[in-house]
Design a protein around this motif. Structure first.
Motif, PDB file in Angstrom:
ATOM      1  N   ASN A 198      29.496  90.310  -1.444  1.00  0.00           N
ATOM      2  CA  ASN A 198      30.173  91.549  -1.875  1.00  0.00           C
ATOM      3  C   ASN A 198      30.872  90.892  -3.004  1.00  0.00           C
ATOM      4  OD1 ASN A 198      30.792  92.018   0.742  1.00  0.00           O
ATOM      5  ND2 ASN A 198      32.180  90.232   1.967  1.00  0.00           N
ATOM      6  N   ILE A 199      31.863  91.995  -4.127  1.00  0.00           N
ATOM      7  CA  ILE A 199      32.307  92.174  -5.249  1.00  0.00           C
ATOM      8  C   ILE A 199      33.752  91.929  -4.562  1.00  0.00           C
ATOM      9  CG2 ILE A 199      32.085  93.630  -6.809  1.00  0.00           C
ATOM     10  CD1 ILE A 199      29.822  93.035  -5.295  1.00  0.00           C
ATOM     11  N   ALA A 200      34.685  91.013  -5.787  1.00  0.00           N
ATOM     12  CA  ALA A 200      36.004  90.790  -6.074  1.00  0.00           C
ATOM     13  C   ALA A 200      36.183  91.649  -6.845  1.00  0.00           C
ATOM     14  CB  ALA A 200      36.003  89.318  -5.727  1.00  0.00           C
ATOM     15  N   VAL A 201      37.508  92.309  -6.521  1.00  0.00           N
ATOM     16  CA  VAL A 201      37.859  93.216  -7.406  1.00  0.00           C
ATOM     17  C   VAL A 201      39.397  92.752  -7.978  1.00  0.00           C
ATOM     18  CG1 VAL A 201      38.588  96.004  -9.049  1.00  0.00           C
ATOM     19  CG2 VAL A 201      36.012  94.741  -7.160  1.00  0.00           C
ATOM     20  N   ILE A 202      39.914  92.957  -9.441  1.00  0.00           N
ATOM     21  CA  ILE A 202      41.192  92.276  -9.699  1.00  0.00           C
ATOM     22  C   ILE A 202      42.019  93.810  -9.781  1.00  0.00           C
ATOM     23  CG2 ILE A 202      42.815  91.260 -11.377  1.00  0.00           C
ATOM     24  CD1 ILE A 202      41.155  89.507  -9.030  1.00  0.00           C
ATOM     25  N   HIS A 203      43.290  94.289  -8.671  1.00  0.00           N
ATOM     26  CA  HIS A 203      43.876  94.911  -9.290  1.00  0.00           C
ATOM     27  C   HIS A 203      44.447  94.947  -9.958  1.00  0.00           C
ATOM     28  CE1 HIS A 203      47.389  98.397  -7.195  1.00  0.00           C
ATOM     29  NE2 HIS A 203      47.589  97.293  -8.064  1.00  0.00           N
ATOM     30  N   SER A 204      45.005  95.038 -11.423  1.00  0.00           N
ATOM     31  CA  SER A 204      45.859  94.251 -12.265  1.00  0.00           C
ATOM     32  C   SER A 204      47.241  94.745 -12.774  1.00  0.00           C
ATOM     33  CB  SER A 204      44.820  94.633 -13.581  1.00  0.00           C
ATOM     34  OG  SER A 204      45.061  93.853 -14.352  1.00  0.00           O
ATOM     35  N   ALA A 205      47.764  95.746 -11.772  1.00  0.00           N
ATOM     36  CA  ALA A 205      48.943  95.587 -11.501  1.00  0.00           C
ATOM     37  C   ALA A 205      50.239  94.605 -11.555  1.00  0.00           C
ATOM     38  CB  ALA A 205      49.781  97.379 -10.995  1.00  0.00           C
TER      39      ALA A 205
ATOM     40  N   ALA B 276      35.854  85.326 -11.664  1.00  0.00           N
ATOM     41  CA  ALA B 276      34.594  84.583 -11.597  1.00  0.00           C
ATOM     42  C   ALA B 276      34.580  83.628 -10.420  1.00  0.00           C
ATOM     43  CB  ALA B 276      35.222  83.797 -12.628  1.00  0.00           C
ATOM     44  N   TYR B 277      33.733  83.871  -9.833  1.00  0.00           N
ATOM     45  CA  TYR B 277      33.084  83.117  -8.794  1.00  0.00           C
ATOM     46  C   TYR B 277      32.533  81.629  -8.974  1.00  0.00           C
ATOM     47  CZ  TYR B 277      30.605  81.448  -4.683  1.00  0.00           C
ATOM     48  OH  TYR B 277      30.245  80.632  -3.728  1.00  0.00           O
ATOM     49  N   HIS B 278      32.891  81.013  -7.872  1.00  0.00           N
ATOM     50  CA  HIS B 278      33.486  79.426  -8.503  1.00  0.00           C
ATOM     51  C   HIS B 278      32.562  78.695  -7.619  1.00  0.00           C
ATOM     52  CE1 HIS B 278      34.997  75.202  -8.607  1.00  0.00           C
ATOM     53  NE2 HIS B 278      34.722  75.452  -9.680  1.00  0.00           N
ATOM     54  N   ALA B 279      31.331  78.440  -7.757  1.00  0.00           N
ATOM     55  CA  ALA B 279      29.459  78.039  -6.607  1.00  0.00           C
ATOM     56  C   ALA B 279      30.556  77.133  -5.818  1.00  0.00           C
ATOM     57  CB  ALA B 279      28.779  78.124  -6.961  1.00  0.00           C
ATOM     58  N   PRO B 280      31.476  75.908  -6.241  1.00  0.00           N
ATOM     59  CA  PRO B 280      31.268  74.659  -5.899  1.00  0.00           C
ATOM     60  C   PRO B 280      32.671  74.772  -4.415  1.00  0.00           C
ATOM     61  CG  PRO B 280      30.962  74.108  -8.152  1.00  0.00           C
ATOM     62  CD  PRO B 280      31.363  75.547  -7.608  1.00  0.00           C
ATOM     63  N   SER B 281      33.367  75.686  -5.171  1.00  0.00           N
ATOM     64  CA  SER B 281      34.012  76.294  -4.031  1.00  0.00           C
ATOM     65  C   SER B 281      33.941  76.960  -2.728  1.00  0.00           C
ATOM     66  CB  SER B 281      35.715  75.376  -4.495  1.00  0.00           C
ATOM     67  OG  SER B 281      35.807  77.056  -5.462  1.00  0.00           O
ATOM     68  N   ASP B 282      33.450  77.620  -3.170  1.00  0.00           N
ATOM     69  CA  ASP B 282      33.052  79.413  -2.911  1.00  0.00           C
ATOM     70  C   ASP B 282      34.339  80.030  -2.300  1.00  0.00           C
ATOM     71  OD1 ASP B 282      31.201  81.194  -1.576  1.00  0.00           O
ATOM     72  OD2 ASP B 282      32.074  80.226   0.480  1.00  0.00           O
TER      73      ASP B 282
ATOM     74  N   TYR C  36      40.540  95.436 -12.925  1.00  0.00           N
ATOM     75  CA  TYR C  36      40.183  94.985 -14.519  1.00  0.00           C
ATOM     76  C   TYR C  36      38.906  94.356 -14.163  1.00  0.00           C
ATOM     77  CZ  TYR C  36      41.119  94.246 -19.194  1.00  0.00           C
ATOM     78  OH  TYR C  36      41.081  93.934 -20.510  1.00  0.00           O
ATOM     79  N   GLY C  37      39.167  92.642 -13.524  1.00  0.00           N
ATOM     80  CA  GLY C  37      37.444  92.300 -12.967  1.00  0.00           C
ATOM     81  C   GLY C  37      37.451  92.288 -12.440  1.00  0.00           C
ATOM     82  N   VAL C  38      35.727  91.940 -12.732  1.00  0.00           N
ATOM     83  CA  VAL C  38      34.252  92.229 -11.636  1.00  0.00           C
ATOM     84  C   VAL C  38      34.493  90.874 -11.135  1.00  0.00           C
ATOM     85  CG1 VAL C  38      33.230  93.495 -10.965  1.00  0.00           C
ATOM     86  CG2 VAL C  38      35.040  94.403 -12.589  1.00  0.00           C
ATOM     87  N   ALA C  39      33.635  90.454  -9.889  1.00  0.00           N
ATOM     88  CA  ALA C  39      33.190  89.084  -9.509  1.00  0.00           C
ATOM     89  C   ALA C  39      32.131  89.632  -8.253  1.00  0.00           C
ATOM     90  CB  ALA C  39      34.084  88.225  -9.898  1.00  0.00           C
ATOM     91  N   HIS C  40      31.099  89.127  -8.635  1.00  0.00           N
ATOM     92  CA  HIS C  40      29.721  88.717  -7.925  1.00  0.00           C
ATOM     93  C   HIS C  40      30.091  87.625  -6.799  1.00  0.00           C
ATOM     94  CE1 HIS C  40      25.933  88.270  -5.555  1.00  0.00           C
ATOM     95  NE2 HIS C  40      26.108  89.505  -4.640  1.00  0.00           N
ATOM     96  N   ILE C  41      29.968  87.938  -5.883  1.00  0.00           N
ATOM     97  CA  ILE C  41      30.263  86.069  -4.987  1.00  0.00           C
ATOM     98  C   ILE C  41      28.968  86.582  -3.241  1.00  0.00           C
ATOM     99  CG2 ILE C  41      31.543  85.854  -2.620  1.00  0.00           C
ATOM    100  CD1 ILE C  41      33.323  87.795  -3.519  1.00  0.00           C
TER     101      ILE C  41
END
Length: 185
Positions: free
Chosen positions: A124-131, A159-165, A114-119
Protein backbone atom coordinates in the motif's frame (compact mmCIF):
# COMPACT_ATOMS: atom_id res chain seq x y z
CA UNK A 1 11.30 17.36 -3.88
CA UNK A 2 11.65 13.56 -3.82
CA UNK A 3 14.34 11.00 -4.54
CA UNK A 4 14.55 7.20 -4.83
CA UNK A 5 17.52 4.86 -5.30
CA UNK A 6 17.38 1.88 -7.66
CA UNK A 7 20.36 -0.49 -7.75
CA UNK A 8 22.99 -0.52 -8.98
CA UNK A 9 23.46 3.24 -9.43
CA UNK A 10 20.31 5.13 -10.38
CA UNK A 11 18.69 8.03 -8.56
CA UNK A 12 15.16 8.94 -9.63
CA UNK A 13 14.47 12.57 -8.70
CA UNK A 14 11.20 14.49 -8.84
CA UNK A 15 11.67 18.24 -8.82
CA UNK A 16 9.43 21.26 -8.64
CA UNK A 17 11.40 24.30 -9.68
CA UNK A 18 8.45 26.64 -9.25
CA UNK A 19 6.60 28.72 -11.76
CA UNK A 20 3.95 26.20 -12.76
CA UNK A 21 3.67 22.66 -13.96
CA UNK A 22 6.01 23.19 -16.91
CA UNK A 23 8.85 23.21 -14.39
CA UNK A 24 8.02 19.83 -12.79
CA UNK A 25 10.19 16.87 -13.80
CA UNK A 26 11.02 13.25 -13.11
CA UNK A 27 14.72 12.83 -13.92
CA UNK A 28 17.14 9.94 -13.76
CA UNK A 29 20.71 10.39 -12.56
CA UNK A 30 23.43 7.76 -12.63
CA UNK A 31 25.61 8.55 -9.65
CA UNK A 32 28.55 6.68 -11.18
CA UNK A 33 28.72 9.39 -13.85
CA UNK A 34 28.57 13.17 -13.47
CA UNK A 35 25.25 14.52 -12.18
CA UNK A 36 25.35 17.27 -14.81
CA UNK A 37 23.53 15.20 -17.44
CA UNK A 38 20.28 13.75 -16.10
CA UNK A 39 17.91 11.81 -18.32
CA UNK A 40 14.50 13.48 -18.35
CA UNK A 41 11.89 10.74 -17.97
CA UNK A 42 8.74 12.82 -17.66
CA UNK A 43 8.06 16.54 -17.68
CA UNK A 44 5.14 18.90 -17.26
CA UNK A 45 3.54 16.74 -14.58
CA UNK A 46 0.17 18.40 -15.02
CA UNK A 47 -3.21 17.01 -15.95
CA UNK A 48 -6.13 19.32 -15.31
CA UNK A 49 -4.40 21.71 -12.88
CA UNK A 50 -2.43 24.84 -13.62
CA UNK A 51 0.13 24.22 -10.90
CA UNK A 52 0.95 20.88 -9.36
CA UNK A 53 3.58 21.72 -6.72
CA UNK A 54 5.38 18.39 -6.72
CA UNK A 55 6.32 17.29 -3.24
CA UNK A 56 7.55 13.86 -2.16
CA UNK A 57 7.74 10.56 -4.03
CA UNK A 58 7.51 6.86 -3.25
CA UNK A 59 9.19 4.65 -5.83
CA UNK A 60 8.15 1.01 -6.26
CA UNK A 61 9.73 -1.76 -8.32
CA UNK A 62 7.05 -4.33 -9.13
CA UNK A 63 8.90 -7.25 -10.71
CA UNK A 64 5.78 -9.39 -11.16
CA UNK A 65 4.20 -6.67 -13.32
CA UNK A 66 7.60 -5.73 -14.81
CA UNK A 67 6.91 -2.07 -13.91
CA UNK A 68 8.47 0.82 -12.05
CA UNK A 69 5.91 3.04 -10.30
CA UNK A 70 6.50 6.57 -9.02
CA UNK A 71 3.80 7.84 -6.65
CA UNK A 72 4.22 11.63 -6.46
CA UNK A 73 2.23 14.00 -4.25
CA UNK A 74 0.84 17.04 -6.06
CA UNK A 75 -0.14 19.53 -3.38
CA UNK A 76 -1.42 22.15 -5.84
CA UNK A 77 -3.97 19.78 -7.37
CA UNK A 78 -4.74 17.71 -4.22
CA UNK A 79 -3.94 14.31 -5.67
CA UNK A 80 -1.26 11.67 -6.06
CA UNK A 81 0.08 11.01 -9.55
CA UNK A 82 1.06 7.44 -10.38
CA UNK A 83 3.63 7.28 -13.16
CA UNK A 84 4.76 3.94 -14.54
CA UNK A 85 7.32 2.50 -16.92
CA UNK A 86 8.43 -0.97 -17.94
CA UNK A 87 11.48 -2.06 -15.96
CA UNK A 88 14.69 -1.66 -17.94
CA UNK A 89 18.41 -1.79 -17.30
CA UNK A 90 19.02 1.12 -19.70
CA UNK A 91 17.80 4.66 -19.16
CA UNK A 92 16.94 5.16 -22.83
CA UNK A 93 14.39 2.32 -22.65
CA UNK A 94 12.47 3.83 -19.71
CA UNK A 95 9.17 5.39 -20.73
CA UNK A 96 7.23 6.92 -17.82
CA UNK A 97 3.61 7.84 -18.40
CA UNK A 98 0.93 9.12 -16.05
CA UNK A 99 -1.39 6.15 -15.78
CA UNK A 100 -3.52 7.10 -12.79
CA UNK A 101 -4.36 9.94 -10.40
CA UNK A 102 -5.37 9.15 -6.82
CA UNK A 103 -8.15 11.38 -5.54
CA UNK A 104 -9.86 11.66 -2.18
CA UNK A 105 -12.26 8.76 -1.53
CA UNK A 106 -13.74 6.98 1.44
CA UNK A 107 -12.25 8.48 4.61
CA UNK A 108 -9.04 9.51 2.80
CA UNK A 109 -8.74 13.21 2.07
CA UNK A 110 -6.03 14.87 0.00
CA UNK A 111 -5.93 18.52 0.98
CA UNK A 112 -2.34 19.57 0.32
CA UNK A 113 -0.84 16.06 0.09
CA UNK A 114 2.85 16.10 0.92
CA UNK A 115 4.60 13.00 2.26
CA UNK A 116 4.35 9.66 0.43
CA UNK A 117 5.73 6.27 1.48
CA UNK A 118 5.47 2.73 0.10
CA UNK A 119 4.57 0.00 2.61
CA UNK A 120 6.29 -3.18 1.34
CA UNK A 121 4.52 -5.56 3.74
CA UNK A 122 1.09 -4.67 2.28
CA UNK A 123 2.13 -3.00 -1.01
CA UNK A 124 0.00 0.00 0.00
CA UNK A 125 0.89 3.69 -0.20
CA UNK A 126 0.79 6.06 2.81
CA UNK A 127 0.00 9.68 1.99
CA UNK A 128 0.21 12.63 4.37
CA UNK A 129 -2.54 15.24 4.04
CA UNK A 130 -0.56 18.22 5.28
CA UNK A 131 -3.10 20.74 6.49
CA UNK A 132 -2.88 21.94 10.11
CA UNK A 133 -5.40 19.24 11.00
CA UNK A 134 -3.94 16.66 8.64
CA UNK A 135 -4.36 12.95 8.06
CA UNK A 136 -2.34 9.83 7.42
CA UNK A 137 -4.12 8.09 4.53
CA UNK A 138 -3.46 4.52 3.39
CA UNK A 139 -4.29 3.70 -0.26
CA UNK A 140 -3.87 0.50 -2.21
CA UNK A 141 -1.98 0.90 -5.50
CA UNK A 142 -5.21 1.36 -7.45
CA UNK A 143 -6.08 4.44 -5.37
CA UNK A 144 -8.73 2.95 -3.06
CA UNK A 145 -8.68 4.27 0.51
CA UNK A 146 -8.03 1.41 2.95
CA UNK A 147 -7.49 3.47 6.13
CA UNK A 148 -7.17 7.01 7.45
CA UNK A 149 -6.41 8.70 10.77
CA UNK A 150 -6.77 12.38 11.56
CA UNK A 151 -4.06 14.27 13.43
CA UNK A 152 -2.91 17.73 14.41
CA UNK A 153 0.37 19.65 14.31
CA UNK A 154 0.72 19.80 10.50
CA UNK A 155 2.13 16.44 9.32
CA UNK A 156 4.62 16.88 6.47
CA UNK A 157 6.66 13.76 5.74
CA UNK A 158 6.33 9.99 5.74
CA UNK A 159 8.71 7.05 5.66
CA UNK A 160 8.26 3.32 6.11
CA UNK A 161 10.07 1.82 9.13
CA UNK A 162 10.67 -1.90 8.49
CA UNK A 163 11.71 -3.05 12.00
CA UNK A 164 8.42 -1.86 13.50
CA UNK A 165 6.33 -2.26 10.30
CA UNK A 166 4.98 1.25 10.80
CA UNK A 167 4.82 4.62 9.06
CA UNK A 168 6.96 7.36 10.60
CA UNK A 169 5.42 10.81 10.25
CA UNK A 170 7.17 14.14 10.75
CA UNK A 171 5.25 17.14 12.11
CA UNK A 172 6.17 20.77 11.52
CA UNK A 173 3.65 22.05 14.09
CA UNK A 174 5.51 20.62 17.07
CA UNK A 175 8.82 19.44 15.53
CA UNK A 176 8.19 15.78 16.30
CA UNK A 177 8.14 12.32 14.72
CA UNK A 178 5.65 9.58 15.57
CA UNK A 179 4.87 6.05 14.37
CA UNK A 180 1.52 5.10 12.85
CA UNK A 181 -0.21 1.81 12.11
CA UNK A 182 0.33 0.69 8.50
CA UNK A 183 -3.27 -0.52 8.14
CA UNK A 184 -5.23 2.39 9.53
CA UNK A 185 -2.82 5.29 9.33
Amino acid sequence: SGVAYVAPSWLFVVSDSGGGASNDFLDLFDYLTPFANPTNLFSSLVSGAATTYMRQMAFVTNTSANRYYAFISESGSNRIARLSSPISQTASALNFTRDFNFAANGTCTLTTPYGVAHIPSSDNIAVIHSAATGRVNIFDQSGTCVGSTSMTNTPTGAAYHAPSDSILVTYSGNSSISAHNISTG
